[in-house]
Design a protein around this motif. Structure first.
Motif, PDB file in Angstrom:
ATOM      1  N   PRO A 156      47.449  32.861  48.888  1.00  0.00           N
ATOM      2  CA  PRO A 156      46.527  32.900  49.894  1.00  0.00           C
ATOM      3  C   PRO A 156      45.488  34.093  49.711  1.00  0.00           C
ATOM      4  N   SER A 157      44.431  33.851  48.934  1.00  0.00           N
ATOM      5  CA  SER A 157      43.235  34.784  48.973  1.00  0.00           C
ATOM      6  C   SER A 157      42.250  34.396  49.843  1.00  0.00           C
ATOM      7  N   ARG A 158      41.715  35.424  50.585  1.00  0.00           N
ATOM      8  CA  ARG A 158      40.686  35.057  51.579  1.00  0.00           C
ATOM      9  C   ARG A 158      39.318  34.919  50.832  1.00  0.00           C
ATOM     10  N   GLY A 159      39.181  35.016  49.747  1.00  0.00           N
ATOM     11  CA  GLY A 159      37.876  34.937  48.936  1.00  0.00           C
ATOM     12  C   GLY A 159      36.844  35.884  49.717  1.00  0.00           C
ATOM     13  N   ASN A 160      37.278  37.115  49.916  1.00  0.00           N
ATOM     14  CA  ASN A 160      36.266  37.949  50.466  1.00  0.00           C
ATOM     15  C   ASN A 160      36.696  39.421  49.629  1.00  0.00           C
ATOM     16  N   LEU A 161      35.459  40.035  49.392  1.00  0.00           N
ATOM     17  CA  LEU A 161      35.482  41.221  48.400  1.00  0.00           C
ATOM     18  C   LEU A 161      36.111  42.537  49.304  1.00  0.00           C
ATOM     19  N   LEU A 162      36.018  42.391  50.601  1.00  0.00           N
ATOM     20  CA  LEU A 162      36.526  43.272  51.240  1.00  0.00           C
ATOM     21  C   LEU A 162      38.120  43.035  51.734  1.00  0.00           C
ATOM     22  N   ALA A 163      38.791  42.240  51.479  1.00  0.00           N
ATOM     23  CA  ALA A 163      40.109  41.567  51.734  1.00  0.00           C
ATOM     24  C   ALA A 163      41.007  41.909  50.663  1.00  0.00           C
ATOM     25  N   TYR A 164      40.903  42.808  49.662  1.00  0.00           N
ATOM     26  CA  TYR A 164      41.843  43.344  48.585  1.00  0.00           C
ATOM     27  C   TYR A 164      43.086  43.586  48.883  1.00  0.00           C
TER      28      TYR A 164
END
Length: 409
Positions: A156-164
């Motif tokens: 589950p990666s959110r595909g959002n640069l700020l969601a590291y």
């Protein structure tokens, strides 16, 4: 330091790119894969979201890839609108969520007709949506020309640069599921051998899963032959402990590094300035001695140029390197427990070497996917010396190759 990441972010892809089209076009290629995921189902057009699912889920997906005349090896052609055009875009012909029984039936049919019964498991990296992982893996399988059963494990990666931070926790959340998947494959009597290809943060969940397997079973299952770690976003000190826990014998390990990896430079700062495994200089100490002692093959891609602004996905985006990765599998090289090494296993890859498919450079760079058979090893030293500037690799023997023990941004 975050600015380069924002500049390289994926932009404006339409939702529903995995909704199947009615038909492909003449000259297009297809890649069939089975997907195992810890993602939650999406409520929209996309199959899966970046949230965490309570139970593992499975899908069967067939990707149509445009004719070779319409694309460059290493590229993923994204649809600008939905439905995509199979003549110019990556599209799906089938994208079905299935239960574990149906997924197993698909796998059994596919492994039965695959030479040498080989499986390739891919684990993507940080900032990847579900469709990112599907299309990138399809590109790797297609461009490498490897005749394997493709198994995608997507977490589950959110595909959002700020969601590291969320992605990192999701990788840890998924390690039990990946261990169970690899155990299922490795204990299947129909499977001949397993190779694992992980990218970026996907290396963390991969190494943790293999570590758990080794602790639980006193070993990594022998069918897991090769583990390829591309741009690993892993703390070098933690890697040392993970490596020790894998024990011996262990899989053949190959690491793709690049000192100009801008994504890992940011990660290094996030994690307190500790070096990331995928960005080390393998010729400097203590890394050089550790790689040689542990018989780890290192491919240094620093001098290799691709279109990747972050220099974080070179292994997949370089047309020649991705073909070389699959060369040994495609050519059916015998996996042996050879008594001869290939020098100190640190290989500098340059544009000259990457263009030498079919030459000794191609043989050397494809080392992560298979151990050379005796005939190839006997001739390797002379071939590498003949290449001269194409490949820089010292030729001191380090002893026996280990052949025991199934991202992408």
């Amino acid at each position: 330091m975050l600015l380069p990441l924002f500049l390289a972010a994926c932009g404006g892809r339409p939702p529903g790119v995995l909704v199947p089209v009615e038909a492909t076009v003449p000259g297009a290629s297809t890649v069939e894969m089975i997907v195992a995921t810890t993602r939650a189902r999406s409520k929209g057009l996309d199959m899966y979201s970046g949230e965490r699912g309570t139970d593992p889920s499975f899908a069967e997906i067939t990707v149509s890839i445009p004719p070779d005349s319409a694309r460059k090896i290493g590229d993923v052609q994204w649809p600008k609108s939905v439905p995509g055009n199979p003549a110019t875009d990556f599209v799906t012909l089938r994208a079905d969520v299935v239960d574990s029984k149906v997924a197993r039936q698909w796998f059994d049919r596919r492994i039965a007709r695959t030479p040498r019964r080989q499986v390739l498991v891919f684990i993507h990296g940080y900032n990847n949506r579900f469709e990112d992982a599907v299309f990138r893996f399809a590109q790797i399988v297609h461009d490498s020309r490897a005749d394997v059963v493709p198994v995608l494990f997507t977490w589950p990666s959110r595909g959002n640069l700020l969601a590291y931070g969320y992605d990192r926790e999701s990788a840890s959340y998924s390690r039990d599921a990946l261990e169970k998947l690899l155990t299922l494959l490795a204990t299947d009597p129909n499977v001949g051998e397993i190779s694992i290809l992980a990218h970026s943060m996907g290396n963390w969940v991969t190494l943790e899963s293999l570590r758990q397997m080794a602790i639980r079973n006193k070993r990594v299952y022998p069918k897991i032959k090769n583990v390829m770690l591309a741009a690993p976003d892993v703390d070098v000190d933690i890697f040392r402990t993970q490596l020790a826990d894998l024990g011996r014998p262990r899989p053949n390990l190959t690491i793709f590094v690049s000192q100009d990896d801008r994504a890992l430079q940011v990660s290094k700062q996030v994690w307190g300035g500790v070096a990331r495994l995928g960005q080390v200089d393998p010729e400097s100490e203590p890394y050089r001695s550790e790689f040689i002692t542990n018989k780890i093959t290192v491919l240094d891609l620093t001098k290799l140029n691709t279109g990747d602004q972050l220099n974080h996905g070179k292994f997949a985006e370089s047309p020649d390197v991705v073909q070389m990765i699959g060369a040994r599998l495609a050519q059916g090289q015998v996996m042996t427990d050879g008594r001869e090494g290939i020098g100190d296993r640190i290989i500098q890859v340059t544009a000259g070497a990457a263009s030498s498919i079919g030459t000794a450079a191609g043989v050397v760079i494809s080392a992560p996917v298979a151990v050379f058979d005796p005939a190839t090893r006997d001739n390797l030293g002379a071939q590498v010396e003949h290449l001269g500037t194409s490949v820089s690799s010292t030729a001191r023997s380090t002893g026996e190759l280990v052949t025991t023990p199934p991202a992408l941004q």
